[in-house]
Write a protein that holds these residues in place. Structure first.
Motif, PDB file in Angstrom:
ATOM      1  N   UNK A 130       1.632  10.300  -0.944  1.00 57.17           N
ATOM      2  CA  UNK A 130       2.796   9.484  -0.568  1.00 57.17           C
ATOM      3  C   UNK A 130       2.563   8.025  -0.973  1.00 57.17           C
ATOM      4  N   UNK A 131       1.342   7.558  -0.789  1.00 47.93           N
ATOM      5  CA  UNK A 131       0.991   6.191  -1.212  1.00 47.93           C
ATOM      6  C   UNK A 131       1.198   6.052  -2.723  1.00 47.93           C
ATOM      7  N   UNK A 132       0.683   7.001  -3.502  1.00 43.36           N
ATOM      8  CA  UNK A 132       0.806   6.896  -4.963  1.00 43.36           C
ATOM      9  C   UNK A 132       2.274   6.937  -5.384  1.00 43.36           C
ATOM     10  N   UNK A 133       3.048   7.792  -4.721  1.00 43.08           N
ATOM     11  CA  UNK A 133       4.477   7.885  -5.066  1.00 43.08           C
ATOM     12  C   UNK A 133       5.240   6.611  -4.707  1.00 43.08           C
ATOM     13  N   UNK A 134       4.759   5.908  -3.674  1.00 42.77           N
ATOM     14  CA  UNK A 134       5.479   4.701  -3.231  1.00 42.77           C
ATOM     15  C   UNK A 134       5.425   3.586  -4.274  1.00 42.77           C
ATOM     16  N   UNK A 135       4.434   3.625  -5.150  1.00 47.68           N
ATOM     17  CA  UNK A 135       4.341   2.622  -6.197  1.00 47.68           C
ATOM     18  C   UNK A 135       3.567   1.363  -5.824  1.00 47.68           C
ATOM     19  N   UNK A 136       3.224   1.173  -4.534  1.00 50.56           N
ATOM     20  CA  UNK A 136       2.496  -0.049  -4.171  1.00 50.56           C
ATOM     21  C   UNK A 136       1.051   0.035  -4.675  1.00 50.56           C
TER      22      UNK A 136
END
Ligand code: NAG
Ligand code: NAG
Length: 401
Positions: A130-136
């Motif tokens: 989810x972190x990687x998908x968020x783009x941050x």
């Protein structure tokens, strides 16, 4: 001697007072350099103001691992509201028997990871993705049963960030309060101890010595919010004493033997490495790992696949039991709950301090939950913004700090 005229005396007094004030307020961050030049100590006096960290503590996001219907969710959200933290809680899935089987070593009789550990492993994966998908660019991942100090944002994190930048990349641009993400892989901000070696080998005074710290990259810094040494978890207190770390100081150091994954910061590169290489979602019995936190520990230790740093004492620690009520029930009903050795060693002190291990002014005792009373929330936020521990009045009455 001719006495100066009255008005002149008072002028001198005023001038002297002004000078004194100047020295009190402009005392530079206490910079005693300890005789051992390898250990430099930096930090702030209690009076100085540091700039508070932002709502995601200087990371791109705060991502929480919280199972479906976790009973901890409401308390966590209240604590975040009081501290004014912005959480991202990815929706977890109910892992099935098939998911667990797929994870296990193909010859299941040789598998070593318990069902609960497989599910926790997969839940951490879901959050990393989810972190990687968020783009941050960076994230702090933490478990939903952790406690923290109400002064986390105002005092503790800014001090830790300054130490991190000194260790990793002093010249990092201001958008990277923790240093440039190319210069670190993982910050253990929440753990159950980095005791420099396997606990079975021993910890602290009589076992560790100052060189264990001076031989690795580290930064010691003052933190006025740190509990007295005698109020720290017994293992932590003994370790800090053995390493000759001054009182009221934390140390950020190259990770040696970090236990538990209560709160760890990752970069995009390290998250990807964890997912595919350090802790892939398939058991490998050759690595002899029984849990996700053991996989990360292995990644930080072996050939430094990951460039990890631990903060000791930690800023996040899991709360003992469910609540004080649960503890009372346990005492009254003589129910036996399994506890790992670190929890066993800290248990009596937690009960006595009414605080989570190594947390100075936390949420576990219950008085900082506002139970959705908006006026109470405002009052608590006010205290938090001022970097004050609202329990100090009560503690003074009880004759405790
Ligand atoms: C699975 O592992 C057990 C224990 O090591 C071994 O006895 C058994 O032969 C293995 N089964 C297969 C199909 O390899
Ligand atoms: C906090 O600071 C970090 C680092 O500069 C940034 O990436 C993040 O977006 C900021 N968070 C908020 C809520 O502004």
């Amino acid at each position: 001697m001719i006495a100066p005229p009255r008005h002149l005396t008072s002028l001198i007094v005023v001038f002297a007072l002004a000078l004194l004030t100047f020295f009190i307020y402009y005392r530079p961050s206490i910079g005693d350099t300890i005789s051992d030049h390898a250990t430099s100590i930096a930090g702030v006096s209690g009076r100085s103001r540091v700039k508070a960290a932002n709502a995601t503590l200087g990371f791109g996001g705060l991502f929480v691992v919280s199972g479906p219907g976790s009973p901890r969710r409401s308390k966590l959200e209240q604590a975040a509201a009081v501290t004014e933290l912005q959480l991202t809680i990815p929706e977890q899935v109910q892992w099935t028997g098939q998911d667990v089987l797929d994870f296990r070593w193909d010859n299941v009789t040789e598998s070593k990871v318990g069902i609960g550990s497989v599910k926790a492993w997969l839940s951490h994966h879901l959050v990393l993705k989810a972190f990687l998908e968020s783009g941050v660019e960076t994230a702090l991942i933490f478990e939903d049963d952790v406690d923290w100090d109400i002064r986390l944002r105002t005092t503790q994190v800014p001090l830790a960030q300054a130490a991190a930048r000194t260790l990793t990349s002093a010249s990092a641009a201001s958008q990277y309060p923790w240093g440039h993400p190319d210069t670190w892989d993982l910050f253990y901000l929440g753990h159950c101890g980095d005791y420099f070696n396997d606990l079975d080998e021993g910890v602290g005074v009589g076992h560790h010595h100052p060189h264990h710290l001076t031989e690795i990259p580290h930064q010691v810094f003052l933190d006025p919010t740190l509990p007295d040494r005698t109020d720290l978890h017994p293992f932590t207190a003994s370790l800090l004493t053995a390493l000759n770390v001054p009182l009221q100081s934390r140390v950020l150091h190259r990770s040696k033997w970090p236990l538990c994954t209560f709160g760890y910061a990752v970069t995009r590169a390290s998250a990807l490495k964890i997912l595919t290489d350090v802790a892939p979602p398939k058991e490998d019995i050759a690595r002899n790992l029984i849990a996700y936190d053991a996989a990360l520990l292995d990644g930080c230790r072996n050939a430094y696949k990951l460039n990890c740093f631990s903060i000791t004492p930690e800023l996040f620690h899991h709360m003992e039991g469910k609540s004080i009520i649960a503890l009372e029930e346990e005492t009254h009903d003589h129910k036996q709950v399994f506890r790992p050795p670190v929890d066993v060693a800290g248990f009596e002190q937690v009960w006595w301090r009414k605080e989570t291990s190594n947390i100075g002014c936390g949420f576990w005792s219950g008085e900082f939950y506002y139970e959705y009373e908006e006026s109470k929330l405002e009052g608590l936020r006010e205290e938090a913004r001022k970097g004050r521990c609202a329990k100090e009045g009560r503690r003074a009455k009880e004759g405790r700090r």
